[in-house]
Design a protein around this motif. Structure first.
Motif, PDB file in Angstrom:
ATOM      1  N   ARG A   1      -9.921  -5.488  -0.824  1.00 38.11           N
ATOM      2  CA  ARG A   1      -9.040  -6.045  -0.283  1.00 38.11           C
ATOM      3  C   ARG A   1      -9.268  -6.724   0.813  1.00 38.11           C
ATOM      4  O   ARG A   1     -10.315  -6.729   1.522  1.00 38.11           O
TER       5      ARG A   1
ATOM      6  N   PRO B   1       3.093   0.242  -4.046  1.00 41.19           N
ATOM      7  CA  PRO B   1       3.938  -0.718  -3.451  1.00 41.19           C
ATOM      8  C   PRO B   1       4.781  -1.721  -4.380  1.00 41.19           C
ATOM      9  O   PRO B   1       4.215  -2.040  -5.596  1.00 41.19           O
ATOM     10  N   ARG B   2       5.752  -2.204  -4.139  1.00 38.79           N
ATOM     11  CA  ARG B   2       6.589  -2.846  -4.946  1.00 38.79           C
ATOM     12  C   ARG B   2       5.530  -4.111  -5.541  1.00 38.79           C
ATOM     13  O   ARG B   2       5.922  -4.685  -6.465  1.00 38.79           O
ATOM     14  N   GLU B   3       5.098  -4.696  -4.855  1.00 40.09           N
ATOM     15  CA  GLU B   3       4.466  -5.959  -5.005  1.00 40.09           C
ATOM     16  C   GLU B   3       3.156  -6.029  -5.657  1.00 40.09           C
ATOM     17  O   GLU B   3       2.393  -6.970  -6.077  1.00 40.09           O
ATOM     18  N   ARG B   4       2.539  -4.524  -5.972  1.00 36.72           N
ATOM     19  CA  ARG B   4       1.134  -4.393  -6.610  1.00 36.72           C
ATOM     20  C   ARG B   4       1.552  -3.278  -7.813  1.00 36.72           C
ATOM     21  O   ARG B   4       2.821  -2.572  -7.682  1.00 36.72           O
ATOM     22  N   ASN B   5       0.295  -3.155  -8.531  1.00 37.17           N
ATOM     23  CA  ASN B   5       0.481  -2.056  -9.668  1.00 37.17           C
ATOM     24  C   ASN B   5      -0.483  -1.136  -9.357  1.00 37.17           C
ATOM     25  O   ASN B   5      -0.712  -0.171 -10.195  1.00 37.17           O
TER      26      ASN B   5
ATOM     27  N   THR C   1       9.034   5.805   2.341  1.00 36.29           N
ATOM     28  CA  THR C   1       7.952   5.479   1.788  1.00 36.29           C
ATOM     29  C   THR C   1       6.806   6.603   2.291  1.00 36.29           C
ATOM     30  O   THR C   1       6.980   6.996   3.424  1.00 36.29           O
TER      31      THR C   1
ATOM     32  N   ASP D   1       0.627   1.602   0.464  1.00 37.08           N
ATOM     33  CA  ASP D   1      -0.909   1.859   0.535  1.00 37.08           C
ATOM     34  C   ASP D   1      -1.164   2.945   1.517  1.00 37.08           C
ATOM     35  O   ASP D   1      -0.594   2.907   2.666  1.00 37.08           O
TER      36      ASP D   1
END
Length: 368
Positions: free
Chosen positions: A18, A54-58, A114, A122
């Motif tokens: 990352r 997170p919403r933007e990732r799988n 969260t 994350d």
């Protein structure tokens, strides 16, 4: 940077690359990760259990029991300085309810919080972490070898703090509200990391600590309990409903086993005006058979309280650091035994799937 991530709902766990996080605001702090502890929640996640990316990732970077050293910070940060050791708390508020707006996301009303490494954010199994100053807790340098225990100790600290607050409010006219636990009998059910953290904290508070588990008395966890002056009961040898007959009624139950049947049985051990804090989350959703009438009768006639407690506020993290400092001073060769195994992050699979009979806390080392 390297990080350990999973696709939630699967067992697809891997070491990923990352971009290294960077400070984007004046109140942000960047930490070089030293250690991240592994707990039952992590093992549930990597087995395909409950977790949300997170919403933007799988994929989700796992890990929530972190410890590290500050390497960079924004211009408005005042709580810590470069080079300090510190931890970040886990939960982030919903931004809507009064609890979260007052930095008490552990008491969130909406459920839309969260949790880093667990729910929608994350986690900390990564080389570097950036987060806000409001979530940081400084850890003194002498604790650098056990600072990773701050998060599990914070769970115990919150439960104990809430028990004391409740008892102080209702017993203040005839009992000591400040030192309520001193001399009281405290039963800790479940000698895992959180149960043992509770045992250390309760001894510091002056309680008579009795530990309950289903392992041999001469095995590792009961030996640690005895080293700090606690006594041990093997639940295979003594029926839970007979404990009060053997050692007398209990003033405080700290439950950390997460077994539904046991959780109900423990009510029987409670004495008059006693309080019970449940912290374990049963994996079995089936309701065990029990004599509900007798238990409710006891709760009423003996003025007893049963509470649930989960997560912890930043203030409880501060309390956890205090408990660790006192533990290191009182039992320097014992508190360190809680960390039973350290694995380099490159051996993450073994760390998350390896189990030993004497295991208490497994830690992943990111100092490479």
């Amino acid at each position: 940077m390297k990080a350990i991530a999973i696709i939630p709902g699967t067992t697809n766990l891997s070491l990923i690359d990352r971009p290294e996080p960077q400070i984007q605001a004046d109140d942000e702090i960047k930490i070089k990760t030293w250690y991240v502890g592994i707990c039952g929640t992590d093992r549930e996640i990597v087995s395909g259990g409950r977790a949300d990316a997170p919403r933007e990732r799988n994929e989700l970077i796992i890990g929530h029991e972190m410890f590290g050293q500050i390497v960079e910070m924004g211009s408005s940060v005042t709580k810590v300085k470069l080079g300090d050791f510190a931890v970040f708390a886990v939960r982030r508020g919903c931004g809507q309810c009064t609890a979260c707006l007052n930095n008490r996301s552990d008491m969130c009303y909406t459920g839309n919080y969260t949790e880093r490494g667990i729910k929608g954010a994350d986690g900390y199994q990564a080389e570097y972490i950036v987060d806000k100053e409001q979530y940081i807790v400084k850890v003194p340098e002498p604790l650098k070898d056990i600072g990773v225990l701050t998060e599990p100790m914070s769970v115990a600290a919150k439960a104990i703090d809430e028990a004391i607050r409740v008892q102080a409010a209702r017993l203040k006219d005839f009992d000591d509200p400040v030192n309520w636990l001193k001399g009281k009998k405290a039963l800790v059910a479940g000698m895992g990391p959180i149960g043992l953290m509770a045992a250390f904290a309760l001894k510091i508070k002056g309680a008579e600590v009795i530990g309950l588990d289903i392992v041999d008395e001469d095995s590792y966890r009961p030996r640690i309990l005895k080293e700090i002056g606690g006594t041990y009961i093997d639940g295979r040898q003594v029926k839970v409903t007979d404990i009060d007959e053997q050692i007398g009624q209990i003033d405080f139950v700290f439950e950390a086993a997460g077994i539904a049947k046991l959780q109900f049985q423990l009510i029987d051990t409670l004495g008059i005006n006693a309080i019970y804090m449940a912290t374990g989350i049963p994996s079995d959703k089936h309701t065990p058979a029990f004599d509900g009438g007798t238990l409710m009768q006891q709760l009423v006639l003996k003025n007893q309280i049963v509470l649930g407690s989960v997560n912890a506020s930043v203030d409880h993290y501060d309390q956890a650091v205090h408990y660790l400092e006192k533990s290191l001073k009182l039992w320097p060769n014992t508190i360190e035994k809680i960390i039973t195994y350290k694995f380099p992050y490159t051996d993450f699979d073994a760390a998350l799937h390896y189990h030993s009979a004497d295991e208490i806390k497994v830690v992943i080392d990111w100092r490479l």
